[in-house]
Motif scaffolding. Structure first.
Motif, mmCIF file in Angstrom:
data_model
loop_
_atom_site.group_PDB
_atom_site.id
_atom_site.type_symbol
_atom_site.label_atom_id
_atom_site.label_comp_id
_atom_site.label_asym_id
_atom_site.label_seq_id
_atom_site.Cartn_x
_atom_site.Cartn_y
_atom_site.Cartn_z
ATOM 1 N N ASP A 75 -21.928 -19.397 15.968
ATOM 2 C CA ASP A 75 -22.434 -20.421 16.150
ATOM 3 C C ASP A 75 -21.249 -21.392 16.114
ATOM 4 O OD1 ASP A 75 -25.176 -19.744 16.213
ATOM 5 O OD2 ASP A 75 -24.880 -19.708 13.845
ATOM 6 N N HIS A 76 -20.829 -21.854 17.184
ATOM 7 C CA HIS A 76 -19.395 -22.641 17.413
ATOM 8 C C HIS A 76 -19.863 -24.082 17.507
ATOM 9 C CE1 HIS A 76 -17.761 -18.668 18.233
ATOM 10 N NE2 HIS A 76 -17.730 -18.639 19.569
ATOM 11 N N PRO A 77 -18.845 -24.965 16.673
ATOM 12 C CA PRO A 77 -17.801 -24.678 16.248
ATOM 13 C C PRO A 77 -18.204 -24.396 14.623
ATOM 14 C CG PRO A 77 -17.899 -26.992 16.304
ATOM 15 C CD PRO A 77 -19.285 -26.230 17.106
ATOM 16 N N SER A 78 -17.400 -23.467 14.047
ATOM 17 C CA SER A 78 -17.735 -23.058 12.886
ATOM 18 C C SER A 78 -16.512 -23.855 11.957
ATOM 19 C CB SER A 78 -17.418 -21.570 12.517
ATOM 20 O OG SER A 78 -16.308 -21.078 12.876
ATOM 21 N N PHE A 79 -15.589 -24.647 12.546
ATOM 22 C CA PHE A 79 -14.611 -25.167 11.786
ATOM 23 C C PHE A 79 -15.176 -26.665 11.687
ATOM 24 C CE2 PHE A 79 -13.371 -24.653 16.218
ATOM 25 C CZ PHE A 79 -13.218 -26.177 16.831
ATOM 26 N N GLU A 132 -11.500 -20.056 15.104
ATOM 27 C CA GLU A 132 -12.782 -19.487 14.982
ATOM 28 C C GLU A 132 -12.344 -18.128 14.319
ATOM 29 O OE1 GLU A 132 -15.778 -20.731 14.724
ATOM 30 O OE2 GLU A 132 -15.659 -22.088 16.416
ATOM 31 N N LEU A 133 -11.594 -17.240 14.909
ATOM 32 C CA LEU A 133 -11.455 -15.705 14.667
ATOM 33 C C LEU A 133 -10.592 -15.880 13.370
ATOM 34 C CD1 LEU A 133 -11.041 -12.694 15.309
ATOM 35 C CD2 LEU A 133 -8.930 -13.485 16.623
ATOM 36 N N CYS A 134 -9.532 -16.743 13.198
ATOM 37 C CA CYS A 134 -8.763 -16.727 11.958
ATOM 38 C C CYS A 134 -9.809 -17.118 10.767
ATOM 39 C CB CYS A 134 -7.817 -17.872 12.178
ATOM 40 S SG CYS A 134 -6.946 -18.069 10.436
#
Length: 218
Positions: A75-79, A132-134
């Protein structure tokens, strides 16, 4: 070996089934690619395996693992867009209760030191995908689910992503990715799950197989 298994699984929303009779085994030490057109059910399958969506039928079994050992960038964005990359890692690390050096974590996905203090909203599309990957990797999940992680990546970014995913697999984890960038992903996954026409087929040996042919049903 930790395994996620499905038996006669049916997935969908409300009373509408998207994919039925899904029988799969996801094992650690593998990179698995989910293939299928938009709306085929790739993201729904991921969310069902993660326990976020209740299956319409059938079962999901977790052997030597649990939902707590899974993480995802779906579910973008997660940041937090108005925090820097470094601050996002600090917040996520505190949430997961893990001791992580933000600079090392961001360097590990190709976000260099000069960019780590910038607000995430000002990152390029490829850098946002790397962030996101981090964040998804911070708790070191045994099963990592990634939705279109190649979006916005240039050639160097793809090389870096491939190296990161292979290293994560080689550490004894499972990576599940969905993608529509067929040529870019060729040679990356160990196996594929092809979803089309309401069915899911698992191909565990990709030796000599063209992923584009799998996608188009050839």
């Amino acid at each position: 070996m930790p395994v996620i298994s499905t038996a006669d699984l049916s997935i969908g929303y409300k009373s509408s089934s998207i994919v039925s009779n899904i029988n799969l085994q996801l094992r650690t030490g593998r990179i698995i690619c989910l293939l299928g057109p938009n709306g085929a059910g790739k993201t729904t399958l991921m969310k069902t395996l993660l326990g976020r969506i209740k299956p319409m039928g059938g079962n999901v079994t977790y052997t030597q693992t649990s939902i707590e050992e899974m993480a995802a960038a779906i579910d973008h964005p997660s940041f937090f867009p108005y925090l820097s990359g470094r601050q996002n890692v600090q917040v996520a690390s505190a949430f997961w209760g893990v001791d992580v050096d933000p600079e090392s974590a961001l360097n590990g996905v190709g976000i260099d030191r000069a960019a780590q203090g910038r607000k995430a909203k000002d990152y390029s599309t490829g850098m946002k995908e790397r962030l996101e990957l981090c964040l998804a990797m911070l708790p070191r999940p045994r099963f990592l689910f990634l939705d279109e992680p190649q979006n916005g990546l240039d050639a160097d970014g793809m090389i870096s992503l491939t190296a990161t995913l292979r290293a994560y697999r080689d550490a004894g984890n499972c990576v599940v990715i969905s993608t529509h960038l067929l040529h870019e992903i060729q040679g990356v996954p160990d196996e594929c799950i092809v979803i089309r026409h309401g069915r899911a087929e698992q191909i565990t040996d990709l030796t000599g197989v063209n992923i584009a042919d799998l996608y188009h049903g050839r």
